[in-house]
Design an enzyme around this catalytic site. Structure first.
Site, short mmCIF file in Angstrom:
data_model
loop_
_atom_site.label_atom_id
_atom_site.label_comp_id
_atom_site.label_asym_id
_atom_site.label_seq_id
_atom_site.Cartn_x
_atom_site.Cartn_y
_atom_site.Cartn_z
CE LYS A 1 -2.08 2.61 3.22
NZ LYS A 1 -1.98 3.81 2.62
N GLY B 1 3.16 2.89 13.70
CA GLY B 1 4.04 1.82 13.83
C GLY B 1 3.41 1.01 15.13
CD GLU C 1 12.66 4.35 8.15
OE1 GLU C 1 12.69 4.85 9.26
OE2 GLU C 1 12.30 4.49 6.98
CB CYS D 1 12.58 9.37 8.90
SG CYS D 1 12.85 8.07 7.79
CD GLU E 1 9.72 12.03 12.34
OE1 GLU E 1 8.70 11.36 12.64
OE2 GLU E 1 10.91 11.59 11.54
P1 ADP Z 1 2.59 10.30 8.18
O1 ADP Z 1 2.42 11.09 9.59
O2 ADP Z 1 4.10 10.11 7.57
O3 ADP Z 1 1.54 10.18 7.28
P2 ADP Z 1 1.79 7.50 8.86
O4 ADP Z 1 2.33 6.70 10.01
O5 ADP Z 1 0.63 8.53 9.07
O6 ADP Z 1 2.80 8.69 8.50
O7 ADP Z 1 1.45 6.91 7.73
C1 ADP Z 1 2.22 6.09 6.67
C2 ADP Z 1 1.36 5.03 6.34
O8 ADP Z 1 0.69 4.21 7.19
C3 ADP Z 1 0.64 5.38 5.07
O9 ADP Z 1 0.54 4.70 4.07
C4 ADP Z 1 -0.74 5.35 5.86
O10 ADP Z 1 -1.74 5.27 5.07
C5 ADP Z 1 -0.66 4.14 6.78
N1 ADP Z 1 -1.28 3.98 7.83
C6 ADP Z 1 -1.89 5.09 8.55
N2 ADP Z 1 -2.83 4.70 9.50
C7 ADP Z 1 -2.70 3.32 9.38
C8 ADP Z 1 -3.25 2.24 10.35
N3 ADP Z 1 -4.05 2.49 11.34
N4 ADP Z 1 -2.91 1.09 9.99
C9 ADP Z 1 -2.02 0.67 8.79
N5 ADP Z 1 -1.59 1.68 8.31
C10 ADP Z 1 -1.79 2.84 8.47
#
Ligand code: ADP
Length: 503
Positions: free
Chosen positions: A201, A259, A276, A310, A407
């Site tokens: 994804k 994460g 990561e 990051c 961050e």
């Molecule tokens: P950022 O703050 O850099 O946008 P995120 O951690 O929110 O980083 O998002 C990183 C990735 O994780 C994106 O592909 C986002 O769609 C996905 N993501 C966000 N929330 C979830 C979740 N609850 N479960 C799995 N993937 C998620």
């Protein structure tokens, strides 16, 4: 906020052939999901729009995957994993498959770079380097399939004991938006080198380069279902990947908060998880360093990709005797960094990815001012259209301030004074993160001592941010679990089987 329905691609004059091809591709119509070798609509028929962060105009619409599409992709990936056309091929054939992909990326590097700049906003010089690195990482992992050795182990004389390295199976991969092509390249190349199949994804904010990469990979005749791409949102498609009982391993790049959710969601079938995550990396400058080089590098580090990296060196520690002088110097250089269109040849910083990100960065800048840090440079949004912000330099920062602990993911640096080596190391490590660090000194003993004491997955000495596919990347502490790049990534995408034969 995006205001127009007209396509950003309509208005742009291409700066080169790659840019022209990228605009043409964007205009070929709505983008779909890749499942089992076919481009398909989402089962819900829902779509979302991808925007150009420089103009805030819509680029194109993209099929929006959810849990049902994840189910279909996992079935396809499992079938491909079991099929002789993938599991039955020799390591040499996997090498050739990866080399073909690398060549394909090289051939279309200018187009992929321009697409990345359109969708993510990164300056063309940065996306060009990123596209070249994407080809290189496939080439590096192409060398691995025939070199994933098992062991023969000492045992008693009537037995024979050996180990083999086997693929994990179906790998779920969830990416962030900051360097989408590179993240897709590292995750796909390693998974395929080890014989796995992929359900990926891309981030909803910038999915286009991953989709185009997948089209190019299909042209190399990779068996259907080995690579599946599901653009969509985190709480739906992302969460479904993290929780899916048919997925054996999940690799995630993104925030520490999400994460942790991935880790929890993966418990159902005890997926092997690599994360990561975020960083707040210390960049320590001792008085005996080549100060000019250190300062130039420090600015480049916190401004690259508008600070949306990051491992950016967002905390610069300077010995108190030089703090004011070095801070002024950093501010002066940062002021010369041009912010503008990713396609202008003199642009050093493009826009931030979104209005939300701009708001977040401006909020942190306010917090720095309120906490009493000295704003030496920048601090403001630029213009009314596009998510542009000035490179921003705070000096006299205390390591306990929010701007030094959290961050930001924008071009904002905190310059923090230190008293001596112990103090530099203590403050450098005094963070929940541990992704990267650097030390600048001409004293070879100090360089290695400090490098050893810093709690970070990557440490640079007298340089910052250099990367190489052979150099493992990942976090200590809350910056992650596991490593990408290097041999360590092979460990993350294989499992060991021990076999004992009794005579
Ligand atoms: P950022 O703050 O850099 O946008 P995120 O951690 O929110 O980083 O998002 C990183 C990735 O994780 C994106 O592909 C986002 O769609 C996905 N993501 C966000 N929330 C979830 C979740 N609850 N479960 C799995 N993937 C998620």
């Amino acid at each position: 906020m995006p205001t127009s329905n007209s396509s950003a691609a309509d208005a742009q004059l291409p700066v080169n052939e790659g840019h022209r091809r990228a605009l043409e591709w964007v205009q070929t119509g709505p983008k779909k999901l890749l499942i089992g070798g076919e481009w398909v609509n989402a089962k819900s028929n829902r779509t979302f729009d991808s925007f150009d962060p420089s103009t805030e105009q819509r680029l194109t619409s993209v099929a929006e995957a959810d849990a049902l599409d994840v189910d279909a992709a996992v079935v396809a990936a499992r079938k491909a994993f079991e099929a002789p056309s993938w599991s039955g091929i020799t390591p040499h054939a996997r090498t050739r498959a990866l080399l073909k992909i690398a060549e394909m990326i090289d051939l279309h590097a200018d187009e992929l770079a321009a697409l990345e700049s359109l969708d993510n906003g990164m300056p063309l010089w940065y996306s060009t380097a990123s596209a070249a690195a994407a080809g290189e990482v496939f080439r590096y992992y192409a060398g691995w399939p025939s070199k994933m050795f098992g062991t023969t182990n000492p045992t008693d004389s009537s037995a024979f004991l050996y180990t083999v390295r086997e693929p994990m199976g179906v790998c779920g991969q969830i990416n962030a938006w900051n360097v989408p092509l590179m993240q897709a390249a590292i995750k796909i190349s390693t998974a395929l080198a080890c014989g796995n199949t992929v359900v990926m994804k891309p981030a909803e904010q910038a999915p286009l380069s991953t989709l185009r990469l997948a089209e190019l990979i299909l042209e190399t005749n990779l068996p259907p279902g080995v690579l599946n791409i599901l653009p969509g949102f985190g709480p739906s498609a992302g969460a479904a990947i993290a929780a899916h009982l048919g997925i054996d391993k999940v690799a995630f790049t993104g925030s520490t908060a999400i994460g942790k959710q991935i880790l929890e969601a993966s418990i159902g079938n005890l997926k092997k998880v690599t994360l990561e995550l975020g960083g707040k990396s210390p960049n320590i400058i001792f008085p005996d360093a080549d100060i000019e080089k250190a300062v130039q590098s420090a600015v480049k580090s916190f401004c690259s990709n508008s600070g949306q990296v990051c491992s950016a060196g967002t905390r610069v520690f300077v010995h108190e005797s030089l703090h004011d002088e070095v801070s002024e110097h950093i501010a002066k250089i940062a002021a010369t960094y041009k912010v503008g269109s990713p396609f202008a040849s003199d642009t050093k910083l493009g826009p931030l990815i979104s209005a939300k990100q701009l708001e977040r960065v401006l909020h942190y800048i306010e917090s720095g001012k309120e906490a009493g840090a000295t704003l030496l440079q920048g601090g403001c949004r630029i213009g009314g259209t596009g998510h542009f912000v000035e490179p921003t330099v705070f000096s006299g920062v205390a390591n306990t301030m929010k701007i030094a602990q959290e961050e930001i993911f924008g071009p904002v640096v905190s310059i923090i004074p230190f008293k001596d080596e112990n103090d530099a190391v203590f403050q450098g490590n005094d963070t929940q993160y541990g992704l990267a660090a650097a030390v600048w000194t001409r004293d070879i003993s100090r360089a290695h001592t400090v490098a050893r004491r810093l709690k970070a997955g990557r440490v640079w000495i007298n340089t910052y941010g250099e990367a190489d596919p052979v150099m493992a990347f990942g976090g200590y502490k809350q910056s992650g679990i596991g490593r990408e790049f290097g041999a360590e990534s092979i460990d993350a995408y294989t499992q060991t089987k021990a076999v004992l034969v009794r005579f």
